[in-house]
Design an enzyme around this catalytic site. Structure first.
Site, PDB file in Angstrom:
ATOM      1  N   ASP A  49       0.042 -31.446 104.110  1.00  0.00           N
ATOM      2  CA  ASP A  49       0.336 -32.730 103.135  1.00  0.00           C
ATOM      3  C   ASP A  49       0.380 -34.103 103.322  1.00  0.00           C
ATOM      4  O   ASP A  49       0.380 -35.170 102.826  1.00  0.00           O
ATOM      5  CB  ASP A  49       1.406 -32.205 102.270  1.00  0.00           C
ATOM      6  CG  ASP A  49       1.396 -31.030 101.589  1.00  0.00           C
ATOM      7  OD1 ASP A  49       0.356 -30.682 100.788  1.00  0.00           O
ATOM      8  OD2 ASP A  49       2.509 -30.343 101.449  1.00  0.00           O
TER       9      ASP A  49
ATOM     10  N   CYS B  10      23.630 -67.419 105.598  1.00  0.00           N
ATOM     11  CA  CYS B  10      22.745 -67.015 104.628  1.00  0.00           C
ATOM     12  C   CYS B  10      21.497 -66.295 105.061  1.00  0.00           C
ATOM     13  O   CYS B  10      21.109 -66.396 106.250  1.00  0.00           O
ATOM     14  CB  CYS B  10      22.271 -68.310 103.594  1.00  0.00           C
ATOM     15  SG  CYS B  10      21.413 -69.252 104.452  1.00  0.00           S
TER      16      CYS B  10
ATOM     17  N   ASP C 189       2.383 -30.778  95.549  1.00  0.00           N
ATOM     18  CA  ASP C 189       1.666 -29.684  96.393  1.00  0.00           C
ATOM     19  C   ASP C 189       2.544 -28.207  95.889  1.00  0.00           C
ATOM     20  O   ASP C 189       3.389 -28.272  94.965  1.00  0.00           O
ATOM     21  CB  ASP C 189       2.448 -29.872  97.752  1.00  0.00           C
ATOM     22  CG  ASP C 189       2.221 -28.432  98.577  1.00  0.00           C
ATOM     23  OD1 ASP C 189       0.957 -27.906  98.725  1.00  0.00           O
ATOM     24  OD2 ASP C 189       3.361 -28.175  99.053  1.00  0.00           O
TER      25      ASP C 189
ATOM     26  N   CYS D 165      19.475 -67.722 108.085  1.00  0.00           N
ATOM     27  CA  CYS D 165      19.936 -67.335 109.288  1.00  0.00           C
ATOM     28  C   CYS D 165      19.389 -65.976 109.771  1.00  0.00           C
ATOM     29  O   CYS D 165      18.776 -65.897 110.911  1.00  0.00           O
ATOM     30  CB  CYS D 165      21.462 -66.833 109.305  1.00  0.00           C
ATOM     31  SG  CYS D 165      22.468 -68.662 108.834  1.00  0.00           S
TER      32      CYS D 165
ATOM     33  N   ASP E 136       5.416 -30.666 101.302  1.00  0.00           N
ATOM     34  CA  ASP E 136       6.125 -30.207 102.649  1.00  0.00           C
ATOM     35  C   ASP E 136       5.569 -29.816 103.895  1.00  0.00           C
ATOM     36  O   ASP E 136       6.128 -29.589 105.012  1.00  0.00           O
ATOM     37  CB  ASP E 136       7.039 -28.966 102.028  1.00  0.00           C
ATOM     38  CG  ASP E 136       5.950 -27.779 101.906  1.00  0.00           C
ATOM     39  OD1 ASP E 136       4.980 -28.184 101.335  1.00  0.00           O
ATOM     40  OD2 ASP E 136       6.321 -26.698 102.447  1.00  0.00           O
TER      41      ASP E 136
HETATM   42  P1  ADP Z   1      -0.335 -25.565  99.676  1.00  0.00           P
HETATM   43  O1  ADP Z   1       0.957 -25.914 100.365  1.00  0.00           O
HETATM   44  O2  ADP Z   1      -1.083 -26.912  99.337  1.00  0.00           O
HETATM   45  O3  ADP Z   1      -0.178 -24.655  98.396  1.00  0.00           O
HETATM   46  P2  ADP Z   1      -1.000 -23.973 102.135  1.00  0.00           P
HETATM   47  O4  ADP Z   1      -0.271 -24.838 103.269  1.00  0.00           O
HETATM   48  O5  ADP Z   1      -0.095 -22.718 101.360  1.00  0.00           O
HETATM   49  O6  ADP Z   1      -1.305 -25.027 100.752  1.00  0.00           O
HETATM   50  O7  ADP Z   1      -2.440 -23.330 102.491  1.00  0.00           O
HETATM   51  C1  ADP Z   1      -3.313 -22.905 101.583  1.00  0.00           C
HETATM   52  C2  ADP Z   1      -3.847 -21.656 101.900  1.00  0.00           C
HETATM   53  O8  ADP Z   1      -4.370 -21.737 102.999  1.00  0.00           O
HETATM   54  C3  ADP Z   1      -2.932 -20.675 101.650  1.00  0.00           C
HETATM   55  O9  ADP Z   1      -2.692 -20.364 100.493  1.00  0.00           O
HETATM   56  C4  ADP Z   1      -3.516 -19.439 102.569  1.00  0.00           C
HETATM   57  O10 ADP Z   1      -4.168 -18.673 101.954  1.00  0.00           O
HETATM   58  C5  ADP Z   1      -4.040 -20.275 103.551  1.00  0.00           C
HETATM   59  N1  ADP Z   1      -3.215 -20.671 104.924  1.00  0.00           N
HETATM   60  C6  ADP Z   1      -2.870 -21.531 105.601  1.00  0.00           C
HETATM   61  N2  ADP Z   1      -2.170 -21.452 106.352  1.00  0.00           N
HETATM   62  C7  ADP Z   1      -2.174 -20.019 106.717  1.00  0.00           C
HETATM   63  C8  ADP Z   1      -1.530 -19.477 107.618  1.00  0.00           C
HETATM   64  N3  ADP Z   1      -0.870 -19.755 108.686  1.00  0.00           N
HETATM   65  N4  ADP Z   1      -1.834 -17.933 107.601  1.00  0.00           N
HETATM   66  C9  ADP Z   1      -2.659 -17.378 106.462  1.00  0.00           C
HETATM   67  N5  ADP Z   1      -3.026 -18.063 105.759  1.00  0.00           N
HETATM   68  C10 ADP Z   1      -3.147 -19.526 105.656  1.00  0.00           C
HETATM   69 MG    MG Z   2       2.938 -26.967 100.942  1.00  0.00          MG
END
Ligand code: ADP
Ligand code: MG
Length: 737
Positions: free
Chosen positions: A625, A18, A422, A21, A621
């Site tokens: 986030d 049970c 997101d 244990c 993702d």
């Molecule tokens: P979410 O997933 O919250 O929508 P993102 O991860 O896409 O946000 O990032 C938000 C914004 O930041 C994007 O729309 C872009 O404008 C900018 N950004 C983030 N990472 C990059 C990257 N590696 N190159 C260019 N822009 C980026």
């Molecule tokens: Mg995202």
């Protein structure tokens, strides 16, 4: 799974009678040096142990569990519940066979049944004694062992109750036989038979539940065709090695993660991507274990095999989650540990009550009633109430492509009233397309070349698209140095002696480079169309902009609508520009949109809603986030998301489909309701039967039978959950078509 010197040991454990244990093993193993976490799962007969391999060997842990009176073996080593079920069957069969003649004589005590033929041999005290003794000390011996091990560790379990109760009944009858009184041998034998039946039913139900949840393991290929020195041969999947050349045949699950070396063929990857349309794969493309080609043939170089392949890692995640315990489960376990001593005390109290107040000096009545209390009390129904339903639910989730990484999340899931989504990669496909470019000096090729170089090290979906676009235009991106990525904002790097920055308008504003009028006009037009604009700066001067379109997932709108039906408030929190966010929100049916959110702002949003008393879920993702996923009451990580998100989430949606959130909520609600019913039933049972027995309303054998039946009915209710879940899932499938 290895986390900084921590290893995980999954064991199958036999001999637990049970939940007390399970608690005993947790305590003892938890005290061992080098062990940092133990979770023993009674219904699953399994244990999940985190330990540091430098300080303790797995064999020492297994040995320690052996000293406690159980046998442990690594999970998956085919030391399953089958053997336990077979031996219980045998014990129950013989026990019932020997008990029947005793029951026959007892039936004779009833006036109604006095017409039954009654061979005088059956009434012979010595025969009754012999039959009862075999049941008590032969078939019932394992109960004595269980009780002995428990008492030695200064705990009490259900075996203690059974042995104390039945031994008392047996000795009482023996005394009656010697002194010529009425015999009660059938009582101890019936109780042992009934307990064995309860255990048998319970073990086979648990076995069934475990098979239900086998999920991933069932998808694993058992065999593989490999080419060795030019010859095809079929080998067991367990003998595969890294670098083997596999042949993928139509309809057969691929046995390892690997890279296509030869051939092109459509591959059904619904297991990992949720996409039911096959994807065309050719040389250089990655393929995953558990997926299969739908036509033709591929030759694949095996890279990750078995537990290392994605499928194996998912299975391990799921198994670890099954042996973590929910908070309900923990409470019940603690209750069970105090339950046995309390019941022993109650039984003693009953004896004293009868001896002193109700029928003074009638030792016989007092002991019979004390015995009835002892036999009625059983922590098993209580102990089974939560785990069986939880195991069942996590198995169902798994079949829907949802990995429950922590059992406790299921309870919070049932209470979810708010969900934050997101945008990029969660609400949208996360496979953006580059739709346009604008360069201040008109040279878009230079722009693309510098952007591709700077983004080469980034994990954002935009980065991959920029790289592909450059390659398609025949542009070779130069090497970049001192790369830095700012999640949710952008990246920067040194390329050919120049500082290149790529990111959002907010990223630029922070660094003091602002897009000029031309780029702003370009951006406004694009953003009004729902696209996302990213700026590129060279040496701190804005040199151009890139526009991306990222369509909203097909499943998003249906999922949002169904969540609203379930009275869950849905919001969007994105790092993207407000115009793009509002556009995507409109397409998905989300009105509440929070744009330009930094990772820590997403987290703060969730915490502030939690302070208002909301139970908040988060689906995401990306790296950006992860803090929000961890802060949420329930974090849903998209299966195709980043490692950081997968680690932070409580549930993984392998198919990255938002309808998975609805299904999870539904399953969570039904399961928690079922657990509540089970607990209420077990409590009610004890509250009714024990006073009854104490006041003399129940014969000992009736009390023992009622105890066994209560466990069985809890198991029955858990199986009812199985059917309800199936029905609910079917219904939700119909809705989402
Ligand atoms: P979410 O997933 O919250 O929508 P993102 O991860 O896409 O946000 O990032 C938000 C914004 O930041 C994007 O729309 C872009 O404008 C900018 N950004 C983030 N990472 C990059 C990257 N590696 N190159 C260019 N822009 C980026
Ligand atoms: Mg995202």
């Amino acid at each position: 799974m290895n986390v900084e010197g921590t290893a995980i040991l999954d064991l199958h454990i036999q001999g637990m009678s049970c939940t007390a244990c399970a608690v005993r093993i947790e305590k003892a193993v938890g005290k061992m040096p080098g062990v940092s976490g133990v979770s023993v799962h009674y219904a699953g007969r399994s244990a999940n142990i985190r330990f540091s391999p430098e300080n303790v060997a797995p064999s020492a842990i297994i040995e320690r569990i052996g000293q406690l009176g159980f046998s442990a073996a690594p999970l998956g080593s085919d030391h399953g519940s089958e053997g336990e079920i077979a031996s219980l069957k045998l014990r129950f069969f013989f026990s019932a066979l020997l008990t029947l003649p005793l029951l026959w004589t007892m039936a004779h005590h009833y006036e109604l049944l006095q017409g039954l033929p009654m061979p005088s041999l059956l009434q012979h005290p010595l025969l009754q004694f012999a039959l009862a003794a075999i049941v008590q000390f032969g078939l019932g011996m394992p109960f004595y062992f269980g009780a002995y091990y428990a008492v030695r560790e200064r705990t009490a379990n259900m075996d203690v109750l059974v042995t104390v109760g039945t031994t008392a009944a047996f000795l009482y009858s023996y005394y009656a036989m010697l002194s010529g009184g009425a015999l009660y041998f059938e009582t101890s034998a019936v109780v042992i038979t009934a307990v064995l039946l309860g255990k048998l039913l319970e073990a086979s139900a648990s076995g069934r539940v475990m098979r239900e949840s086998a999920g991933f393991d069932a998808l694993q290929a058992q065999e593989a065709v490999v080419i060795r020195s030019g010859v095809r041969e079929q080998v067991p999947a367990s003998q595969l090695r890294r670098g083997d050349r596999l042949v993928a045949l139509p309809g057969k699950p691929i046995a390892a993660d690997g890279i296509v070396e030869e051939g092109t063929a459509p591959v059904d990857e619904s297991l990992v991507t949720g996409e039911s349309m096959p994807t065309a794969k050719g040389p250089g493309d990655p393929v995953y274990a558990g997926t299969f080609v739908t036509a033709g043939e591929l030759h694949i170089r095996a890279e990750s095999i078995g537990a290392d392949a994605m499928l194996g890692r998912m299975a391990a995640l799921a198994r670890a989650a099954q042996s973590t315990k929910s908070s309900i489960g923990r409470k019940v376990d603690r209750m069970a540990a105090v339950f046995v001593p309390v019941m022993l005390a109650l039984s003693l109290g009953t004896m004293l009550l009868w001896l002193t107040a109700l029928k003074p000096a009638d030792i016989k009545a007092a002991s019979v009633h004390a015995l009835a209390v002892l036999l009625a009390a059983c922590p098993c129904a209580l102990g089974l109430a939560a785990p069986l339903s939880l195991v069942l639910a996590s198995g169902k989730l798994l079949r829907r492509g949802i990995v429950l990484r922590e059992a406790g999340a299921l309870e919070r899931l049932a209470q979810l009233d708010t969900l934050v989504l997101d945008k990029t990669g969660t609400l949208t496909e996360g496979r953006p397309v580059l739709t346009g470019m604008a360069a201040v000096d008109g040279k878009t090729n230079t722009l693309l070349r510098m952007a591709a170089a700077a983004e080469a090290g980034a994990a954002h979906p935009f980065a991959a698209v920029i790289g592909e676009a450059a390659a398609k235009a025949g542009i070779a991106a130069p090497a970049a140095g001192s790369f830095r990525s700012v999640p949710g904002r952008g990246v920067e790097a040194e390329v050919e002696g120049r500082r290149v920055e790529v990111g959002s308008a907010a990223f630029g504003a922070e660094r003091g480079w602002a897009p000029g009028r031309v780029l702003e006009q370009f951006a406004r037009r694009r953003e009004e169309a729902g696209e996302t604009v990213v700026y590129v700066a060279l040496d701190g001067r804005c040199a151009g902009a890139l526009a991306f379109a990222d369509p909203v997932k097909r499943s998003a709108r249906a999922a949002v609508a169904r969540l609203a039906d379930e009275r869950i408030r849905v919001l969007m929190a994105t790092g993207d520009h407000p115009a793009a966010a509002v556009h995507a929100g409109r397409q998905a049916g989300i009105a509440a949109v929070h744009a330009q959110m930094l990772p820590e702002q997403k987290e703060a949003l969730i915490r502030s809603m939690q302070r208002e008393g909301r139970v908040v879920g988060m689906a995401g993702d990306g790296w950006n986030d992860a803090p929000a996923l961890a802060a949420a009451d329930v974090g849903f990580a998209m299966g195709n998301g980043t490692e950081a998100a997968l680690r932070a989430g409580h549930l993984t949606l392998i198919r990255s489909r938002l309808t998975g959130v609805c299904e999870a909520v539904l399953i969570g609600r039904l399961t928690v309701r079922n657990i509540r019913q089970n607990l209420a039933f077990a409590m009610l049972y004890n509250a009714v039967v024990i006073p009854f027995a104490a006041l003399g309303g129940l014969e000992p054998w009736m009390a023992g039978t009622a105890m066994a039946l209560s466990s069985v009915s809890v198991v029955g209710n858990a199986l009812r959950l199985n059917r309800r879940l199936n029905r609910a899932i079917l219904q939700s499938e119909r809705l989402s078509v």
